[in-house]
Design an enzyme around this catalytic site. Structure first.
Site, PDB file in Angstrom:
ATOM      1  N   ASN A 169      -8.108  -9.616 103.571  1.00 43.80           N
ATOM      2  CA  ASN A 169      -8.432  -7.976 103.292  1.00 43.80           C
ATOM      3  C   ASN A 169      -9.402  -7.910 102.111  1.00 43.80           C
ATOM      4  O   ASN A 169      -9.021  -8.534 101.117  1.00 43.80           O
ATOM      5  CB  ASN A 169      -6.890  -7.496 102.666  1.00 43.80           C
ATOM      6  CG  ASN A 169      -7.142  -6.218 101.963  1.00 43.80           C
ATOM      7  OD1 ASN A 169      -8.359  -5.570 102.156  1.00 43.80           O
ATOM      8  ND2 ASN A 169      -6.192  -5.561 101.373  1.00 43.80           N
ATOM      9  N   LYS A 206     -10.867  -5.677 100.642  1.00 47.09           N
ATOM     10  CA  LYS A 206     -10.801  -4.631  99.688  1.00 47.09           C
ATOM     11  C   LYS A 206     -12.243  -4.042  99.644  1.00 47.09           C
ATOM     12  O   LYS A 206     -12.976  -4.160 100.499  1.00 47.09           O
ATOM     13  CB  LYS A 206     -10.202  -5.039  98.635  1.00 47.09           C
ATOM     14  CG  LYS A 206      -8.790  -5.629  98.810  1.00 47.09           C
ATOM     15  CD  LYS A 206      -7.949  -5.964  97.438  1.00 47.09           C
ATOM     16  CE  LYS A 206      -6.621  -6.504  97.899  1.00 47.09           C
ATOM     17  NZ  LYS A 206      -5.759  -6.748  96.693  1.00 47.09           N
ATOM     18  N   HIS A 239      -1.039  -0.068 102.191  1.00 45.62           N
ATOM     19  CA  HIS A 239      -1.345  -1.113 101.119  1.00 45.62           C
ATOM     20  C   HIS A 239      -0.764  -0.550  99.788  1.00 45.62           C
ATOM     21  O   HIS A 239      -1.039   0.821  99.435  1.00 45.62           O
ATOM     22  CB  HIS A 239      -2.650  -1.504 101.258  1.00 45.62           C
ATOM     23  CG  HIS A 239      -3.032  -2.616 100.377  1.00 45.62           C
ATOM     24  ND1 HIS A 239      -3.258  -2.457  98.842  1.00 45.62           N
ATOM     25  CD2 HIS A 239      -3.037  -3.896 100.569  1.00 45.62           C
ATOM     26  CE1 HIS A 239      -3.453  -3.888  98.473  1.00 45.62           C
ATOM     27  NE2 HIS A 239      -3.322  -4.522  99.238  1.00 45.62           N
ATOM     28  N   GLU A 256      -2.313  -0.705  97.172  1.00 43.37           N
ATOM     29  CA  GLU A 256      -3.501   0.142  96.309  1.00 43.37           C
ATOM     30  C   GLU A 256      -3.346   1.651  96.754  1.00 43.37           C
ATOM     31  O   GLU A 256      -3.815   2.511  96.012  1.00 43.37           O
ATOM     32  CB  GLU A 256      -4.713  -0.603  96.487  1.00 43.37           C
ATOM     33  CG  GLU A 256      -4.491  -1.841  95.569  1.00 43.37           C
ATOM     34  CD  GLU A 256      -5.199  -3.317  96.039  1.00 43.37           C
ATOM     35  OE1 GLU A 256      -6.122  -3.010  96.922  1.00 43.37           O
ATOM     36  OE2 GLU A 256      -4.872  -4.218  95.572  1.00 43.37           O
ATOM     37  N   GLU A 277       4.471  -7.357 100.529  1.00 39.47           N
ATOM     38  CA  GLU A 277       3.434  -7.664  99.164  1.00 39.47           C
ATOM     39  C   GLU A 277       4.050  -7.260  98.051  1.00 39.47           C
ATOM     40  O   GLU A 277       3.757  -5.705  97.458  1.00 39.47           O
ATOM     41  CB  GLU A 277       2.093  -7.006  99.335  1.00 39.47           C
ATOM     42  CG  GLU A 277       1.502  -7.368 100.723  1.00 39.47           C
ATOM     43  CD  GLU A 277      -0.034  -7.260 100.695  1.00 39.47           C
ATOM     44  OE1 GLU A 277      -0.686  -8.273 100.680  1.00 39.47           O
ATOM     45  OE2 GLU A 277      -0.570  -6.258 100.431  1.00 39.47           O
ATOM     46  N   GLY A 284      -3.000  -9.734  93.142  1.00 38.90           N
ATOM     47  CA  GLY A 284      -4.224 -10.036  92.342  1.00 38.90           C
ATOM     48  C   GLY A 284      -3.909 -10.253  91.037  1.00 38.90           C
ATOM     49  O   GLY A 284      -4.673 -10.071  90.115  1.00 38.90           O
ATOM     50  N   SER A 303      -1.482 -13.119  95.831  1.00 35.93           N
ATOM     51  CA  SER A 303      -1.879 -14.113  95.347  1.00 35.93           C
ATOM     52  C   SER A 303      -1.706 -15.408  96.179  1.00 35.93           C
ATOM     53  O   SER A 303      -1.249 -16.501  95.653  1.00 35.93           O
ATOM     54  CB  SER A 303      -1.509 -14.467  93.755  1.00 35.93           C
ATOM     55  OG  SER A 303      -1.616 -13.340  93.083  1.00 35.93           O
ATOM     56  N   GLY A 352      -7.781 -11.545  97.120  1.00 34.69           N
ATOM     57  CA  GLY A 352      -8.795 -12.385  96.382  1.00 34.69           C
ATOM     58  C   GLY A 352      -9.311 -13.784  97.253  1.00 34.69           C
ATOM     59  O   GLY A 352     -10.594 -14.055  97.155  1.00 34.69           O
TER      60      GLY A 352
HETATM   61  P1  PGA Z   1      -4.311 -10.975  96.536  1.00 35.38           P
HETATM   62  O1  PGA Z   1      -4.281  -9.585  97.339  1.00 35.38           O
HETATM   63  O2  PGA Z   1      -4.244 -11.982  97.524  1.00 35.38           O
HETATM   64  O3  PGA Z   1      -5.711 -10.646  95.807  1.00 35.38           O
HETATM   65  O4  PGA Z   1      -3.069 -11.170  95.516  1.00 35.38           O
HETATM   66  C1  PGA Z   1      -3.209  -9.342  98.587  1.00 35.38           C
HETATM   67  C2  PGA Z   1      -3.415  -8.065  98.924  1.00 35.38           C
HETATM   68  O5  PGA Z   1      -3.395  -7.141  98.275  1.00 35.38           O
HETATM   69  O6  PGA Z   1      -3.352  -8.127 100.249  1.00 35.38           O
END
Ligand code: PGA
Length: 249
Positions: free
Chosen positions: A10, A12, A95, A97, A167, A173, A213, A235
């Site tokens: 992803n 983002k 998601h 976010e 998640e 993140g 993460s 990330g």
């Molecule tokens: P991250 O994000 O690997 O940066 O923690 C995962 C996600 O939001 O899908």
């Protein structure tokens, strides 16, 4: 039960078209003999560019969101018809976010899930609890609610097109990963919820990704768990040097 691993990136709100094309090119070459299922989800502006690079490869094109309506007066939204037009096969919905920054609730997410399925897309439905919900002992209840509400009125014939991504919001993140044991326990619980909704066969087959993460050095321990069938990577998906080792764990 044997399930294929599904590793998704992803991206983002990152990357210009040129940057997206160059990462896609690297991934096509590096993952060409990869054993798992792969997806990348660039920003809307890069979808067409990335599709031109990955078309015919073993990498699927994903979108990070879609509108809940087919088309119409919805300034700033992107419709399923437009996503289909640029080669998208799978849509990530719910998601954290989207839920927490943009206040999408289960009802809205469910409308998007049903619209995406109606138009032939596969869906990655994201679920996961906030830190305070985990600390209050509500992690399972939150994941159950988001799963049940997100899949409301999704028929048995369509469940094979759904992937769930667990998640935990506190792990996204932040560099904090759920332990493989904690993640596996929630995955097992979500599988039980799917079993109650769709039966044991569907529950045994559904892919449940972990996200939060995921890195080259923790992916193998997570994927070794019985109920963890893949990863949704943020990330670490932004560079081939970190995504490729995850994708080829
Ligand atoms: P991250 O994000 O690997 O940066 O923690 C995962 C996600 O939001 O899908």
């Amino acid at each position: 039960m044997a399930r294929n691993y599904f590793i998704a990136g992803n991206w983002k709100m990152h990357k210009t078209r040129a940057e997206a094309a160059s990462l896609s090119l690297e991934l096509v070459a590096a993952l060409k003999n990869g054993k798992h299922k792969y997806l990348v989800a660039p920003s809307f502006t890069s979808l067409e560019t990335v599709f031109a690079v990955i078309k015919g490869s073993n990498i699927i094109l994903g979108a990070q969101n879609c509108a809940a309506e087919e088309q119409g007066a919805h300034t700033g939204e992107v419709s399923v018809l437009q996503l289909k037009d640029v080669g998208v096969q799978t849509i990530i919905l719910g998601h954290s976010e989207r839920r927490h920054i943009y206040k999408e609730d289960d009802e809205l997410i469910n409308r998007k899930v049903r619209l995406a399925l109606k138009h032939g897309f596969d869906v990655i439905l994201c679920v996961g609890e906030l830190l305070e919900e985990r600390e209050a002992g509500k992690a399972e209840a939150v994941c159950k609610r988001q799963t049940v509400e997100g899949l409301k009125d999704v028929g048995a014939a369509d469940i094979s097109r759904i992937t769930i991504a667990y998640e935990p919001v506190w792990a996204i993140g932040t560099g904090k990963t759920a332990t493989p044991e904690d993640a596996d326990a929630i995955h097992a619980y979500i599988r039980k919820v799917i079993s109650e909704l769709y039966g044991a066969d569907a529950a045994g087959k559904i892919i449940i990704q972990y996200g939060g993460s995921v890195k080259p050095d923790n992916v193998a321990a997570l994927m070794a768990k019985e109920n963890i069938d893949g990863a949704l990577v943020g990330g670490a998906a932004l560079k081939a040097e970190t995504f490729v080792p995850i994708a080829k764990f």
